[in-house]
Design a protein around this motif. Structure first.
Motif, mmCIF file in Angstrom:
data_model
loop_
_atom_site.group_PDB
_atom_site.id
_atom_site.type_symbol
_atom_site.label_atom_id
_atom_site.label_comp_id
_atom_site.label_asym_id
_atom_site.label_seq_id
_atom_site.Cartn_x
_atom_site.Cartn_y
_atom_site.Cartn_z
ATOM 1 N N VAL A 262 0.839 -1.198 0.000
ATOM 2 C CA VAL A 262 0.000 0.000 0.000
ATOM 3 C C VAL A 262 0.879 1.255 0.000
ATOM 4 N N GLY B 93 -2.872 3.131 -5.797
ATOM 5 C CA GLY B 93 -4.126 2.401 -5.656
ATOM 6 C C GLY B 93 -4.633 1.934 -7.014
ATOM 7 N N LEU C 69 -2.034 -1.865 -7.115
ATOM 8 C CA LEU C 69 -2.179 -2.424 -5.771
ATOM 9 C C LEU C 69 -2.948 -3.736 -5.801
ATOM 10 N N LEU D 194 -4.085 -4.791 3.050
ATOM 11 C CA LEU D 194 -4.623 -3.969 1.963
ATOM 12 C C LEU D 194 -5.674 -2.980 2.465
ATOM 13 N N SER E 108 -5.158 0.748 2.877
ATOM 14 C CA SER E 108 -5.342 1.681 1.761
ATOM 15 C C SER E 108 -6.594 2.530 1.950
ATOM 16 N N ARG F 95 -2.397 5.246 4.442
ATOM 17 C CA ARG F 95 -2.035 4.774 3.101
ATOM 18 C C ARG F 95 -0.910 5.588 2.477
#
Length: 127
Positions: free
Chosen positions: A55, A60, A64, A107, A110, A115
């Motif tokens: 992250v 994103g 990711l 994850l 994020s 993030r």
């Protein structure tokens, strides 16, 4: 990748962590206290840290997502490798589940202000 100062250094450090997990997964199991489901917590934590690191390094969206899927596949692949390529390790589907859960939890960072912690600490130099 995110616009970090020295992005290849951060990517390299993340890949070094991935390589460490691979080496630890395929090496002889470490001696330690017999804690019920202790190794599941180790799997959850390791993959959570790897995913949270992803992250920090990757943008994103698709990059990711690819990193997250890669971690899940790595965890499953290492479990298969433990059962087929090592003499002192065993394949355990519950470890793969813990790996996947850890990756998912990592994850989820994020979706928090964390993030961009690395981006705030090491932004790319402006031109």
């Amino acid at each position: 990748m995110k616009p970090l100062r020295l992005p290849w250094l951060w990517l390299g450090l993340w890949l070094l962590l991935v390589a460490a997990v691979v080496a630890l997964s395929l090496g002889s199991p470490p001696a330690g206290p017999d804690v019920p489901a202790g190794d599941k917590w180790q799997h959850l934590t390791a993959y959570g840290v790897l995913a949270a690191g992803a992250v920090q390094v990757f943008r994103g969206g698709r990059p990711l997502l690819v990193a997250g899927i890669g971690l899940v596949l790595l965890g499953a692949g290492l479990e298969i490798a433990q059962g087929t390529l090592t003499a002192d390790r065993v394949m355990d589907w519950r470890d793969a589940v813990a790996n996947t859960a850890g990756a998912g939890l990592g994850l989820l960072t994020s979706r928090t202000r964390a993030r961009d912690a690395l981006l705030r600490a090491a932004p790319a130099a402006s031109a």
